[in-house]
Scaffold this motif. Structure first.
Motif, mmCIF file in Angstrom:
data_model
loop_
_atom_site.group_PDB
_atom_site.id
_atom_site.type_symbol
_atom_site.label_atom_id
_atom_site.label_comp_id
_atom_site.label_asym_id
_atom_site.label_seq_id
_atom_site.Cartn_x
_atom_site.Cartn_y
_atom_site.Cartn_z
ATOM 1 N N PRO A 1 11.378 9.938 18.741
ATOM 2 C CA PRO A 1 10.627 10.827 19.632
ATOM 3 C C PRO A 1 9.270 11.171 18.997
ATOM 4 C CG PRO A 1 12.888 11.559 19.446
ATOM 5 C CD PRO A 1 12.691 10.475 18.413
ATOM 6 N N PHE A 2 8.322 11.612 19.813
ATOM 7 C CA PHE A 2 6.969 11.903 19.317
ATOM 8 C C PHE A 2 6.939 12.999 18.260
ATOM 9 C CE2 PHE A 2 5.913 10.136 23.583
ATOM 10 C CZ PHE A 2 5.275 9.006 23.109
ATOM 11 N N ASP A 3 7.983 13.829 18.176
ATOM 12 C CA ASP A 3 8.018 14.879 17.153
ATOM 13 C C ASP A 3 8.542 14.357 15.809
ATOM 14 O OD1 ASP A 3 10.760 14.576 17.526
ATOM 15 O OD2 ASP A 3 11.091 16.649 18.170
ATOM 16 N N HIS A 4 8.768 13.059 15.699
ATOM 17 C CA HIS A 4 9.225 12.382 14.478
ATOM 18 C C HIS A 4 10.660 12.716 14.091
ATOM 19 C CE1 HIS A 4 4.998 11.624 14.280
ATOM 20 N NE2 HIS A 4 4.691 12.815 13.838
ATOM 21 N N SER A 5 11.437 13.283 15.007
ATOM 22 C CA SER A 5 12.810 13.671 14.683
ATOM 23 C C SER A 5 13.720 12.469 14.413
ATOM 24 C CB SER A 5 13.400 14.547 15.798
ATOM 25 O OG SER A 5 13.413 13.843 17.034
ATOM 26 N N GLY A 6 13.295 11.272 14.748
ATOM 27 C CA GLY A 6 14.077 10.071 14.457
ATOM 28 C C GLY A 6 13.766 9.470 13.097
ATOM 29 N N LEU A 7 12.861 10.112 12.351
ATOM 30 C CA LEU A 7 12.493 9.643 11.013
ATOM 31 C C LEU A 7 13.234 10.467 9.965
ATOM 32 C CD1 LEU A 7 8.628 9.253 11.503
ATOM 33 C CD2 LEU A 7 10.417 7.517 11.748
ATOM 34 N N PRO A 8 13.244 10.005 8.705
ATOM 35 C CA PRO A 8 13.907 10.779 7.649
ATOM 36 C C PRO A 8 13.317 12.186 7.526
ATOM 37 C CG PRO A 8 13.324 8.596 6.860
ATOM 38 C CD PRO A 8 12.689 8.753 8.210
ATOM 39 N N GLU A 9 14.052 13.069 6.909
ATOM 40 C CA GLU A 9 13.639 14.460 6.713
ATOM 41 C C GLU A 9 12.246 14.549 6.096
ATOM 42 O OE1 GLU A 9 14.166 18.552 6.944
ATOM 43 O OE2 GLU A 9 15.570 17.038 7.637
ATOM 44 N N SER B 1 2.816 19.039 14.118
ATOM 45 C CA SER B 1 2.956 17.769 13.411
ATOM 46 C C SER B 1 3.403 18.056 11.995
ATOM 47 C CB SER B 1 1.632 16.993 13.410
ATOM 48 O OG SER B 1 0.662 17.712 12.692
ATOM 49 N N ARG B 2 4.236 17.175 11.472
ATOM 50 C CA ARG B 2 4.781 17.369 10.135
ATOM 51 C C ARG B 2 4.262 16.256 9.241
ATOM 52 N NH1 ARG B 2 11.027 17.461 11.410
ATOM 53 N NH2 ARG B 2 10.586 15.333 10.847
ATOM 54 N N GLY B 3 3.906 16.597 8.019
ATOM 55 C CA GLY B 3 3.561 15.584 7.024
ATOM 56 C C GLY B 3 2.263 14.843 7.293
ATOM 57 N N LEU B 4 1.324 15.446 8.017
ATOM 58 C CA LEU B 4 0.058 14.788 8.296
ATOM 59 C C LEU B 4 -0.708 14.586 7.011
ATOM 60 C CD1 LEU B 4 -1.930 13.767 10.453
ATOM 61 C CD2 LEU B 4 -2.804 16.100 10.601
ATOM 62 N N GLU B 5 -1.184 13.370 6.785
ATOM 63 C CA GLU B 5 -1.946 13.115 5.556
ATOM 64 C C GLU B 5 -3.268 13.839 5.632
ATOM 65 O OE1 GLU B 5 -2.341 8.907 5.280
ATOM 66 O OE2 GLU B 5 -3.747 8.794 6.900
ATOM 67 N N PRO B 6 -3.850 14.185 4.471
ATOM 68 C CA PRO B 6 -5.095 14.963 4.465
ATOM 69 C C PRO B 6 -6.229 14.228 5.134
ATOM 70 C CG PRO B 6 -4.481 14.247 2.232
ATOM 71 C CD PRO B 6 -3.400 13.819 3.164
ATOM 72 N N ALA C 1 0.841 -1.207 0.000
ATOM 73 C CA ALA C 1 0.000 0.000 0.000
ATOM 74 C C ALA C 1 0.873 1.253 0.000
ATOM 75 C CB ALA C 1 -0.995 -0.028 1.137
ATOM 76 N N ASP C 2 0.662 2.171 0.929
ATOM 77 C CA ASP C 2 1.386 3.449 0.977
ATOM 78 C C ASP C 2 2.743 3.239 1.650
ATOM 79 O OD1 ASP C 2 2.170 6.062 1.003
ATOM 80 O OD2 ASP C 2 0.397 6.812 2.025
ATOM 81 N N GLN C 3 3.734 2.871 0.857
ATOM 82 C CA GLN C 3 5.034 2.460 1.385
ATOM 83 C C GLN C 3 5.887 3.602 1.907
ATOM 84 O OE1 GLN C 3 6.821 0.155 -1.747
ATOM 85 N NE2 GLN C 3 5.086 -1.241 -1.844
ATOM 86 N N GLU C 4 5.550 4.835 1.584
ATOM 87 C CA GLU C 4 6.355 5.972 2.033
ATOM 88 C C GLU C 4 5.843 6.557 3.349
ATOM 89 O OE1 GLU C 4 9.211 6.733 0.478
ATOM 90 O OE2 GLU C 4 8.678 4.987 -0.734
ATOM 91 N N ARG C 5 4.645 6.183 3.760
ATOM 92 C CA ARG C 5 4.028 6.776 4.944
ATOM 93 C C ARG C 5 4.395 6.000 6.206
ATOM 94 N NH1 ARG C 5 0.633 10.619 4.625
ATOM 95 N NH2 ARG C 5 0.040 10.038 2.511
ATOM 96 N N TRP C 6 4.821 6.722 7.231
ATOM 97 C CA TRP C 6 5.138 6.141 8.534
ATOM 98 C C TRP C 6 3.860 6.064 9.345
ATOM 99 C CZ3 TRP C 6 9.860 4.270 9.902
ATOM 100 C CH2 TRP C 6 10.915 4.559 9.032
#
Length: 192
Positions: free
Chosen positions: A153-161, A187-192, A72-77
């Protein structure tokens, strides 16, 4: 500890079947099955039940586990989880099973419900229960459904840019913060 699906398996990466790596065939089959199911759901609109888990790190409760699926959506964490049948198992049993199967994670003590909702996002009438629990160990043993899993961390700082993050992960983190009396933050990158 950061582990990818390839790191977590002990099988060699160069196993070939008819000239194609076994890993590619497995991921391709999972992807095709996922697309067939999505089409079926849009036509039939079945009533389904699912679970998601916000898994807290065993020694740092400011860190949670995020993963990307291999289909499915392979780029989404997002969060680990999956479907279940209420006549066969409870939602709590299902979330424990899914985390064990996908990531090799067991929980210390109880898991608690953070949120419950109904969604038609994938074309089905899906009843989703989001749980929170603390992992008994930070070690991961991923299966082929998992493209990658990371403690972050909850702010997603451990994930890719600039990661794309699922709405369910964002919803679970917000519910976790509310229950702990912590501000929601950005939050960053929240899906619609």
């Amino acid at each position: 500890m950061i582990r990818s699906a390839a790191d977590a398996r002990s099988i060699p990466q160069e196993i070939n079947t008819g000239g194609q790596p076994l890993k590619i065939i497995q991921h391709s089959a999972v992807f095709v099955i996922s697309k067939v199911l999505q089409t079926y759901w849009k036509v039939v609109k079945p009533r389904t039940f699912g679970v998601k888990a916000l898994i807290l790190h065993p020694t740092d409760l400011g860190v949670c586990l995020m993963m990307r699926h291999s289909y499915a959506d392979q780029e989404r964490w997002g969060l680990p989880g999956g479907g279940y049948r209420p006549r066969r198992e409870s939602a709590e049993d299902a979330v424990r099973r899914e985390c064990r199967e996908e990531l090799g994670i067991e929980f210390t003590g109880t898991v608690e419900v953070l949120d419950q909702l109904m969604t038609n996002l994938e074309g089905k009438r899906d009843h989703v229960t989001i749980f929170r629990g603390t992992a008994s160990s930070a070690a991961l043993r991923t299966n082929r459904e998992v493209a990658e899993a990371r403690w972050t961390p909850f702010d997603h700082s451990g994930l890719p840019e600039r990661p794309l993050v699922s709405r369910w992960a964002e919803r679970a983190i917000a519910a976790h913060r509310r229950s702990r009396g912590v501000g929601a933050g950005g939050s960053r990158g929240l899906e619609p």
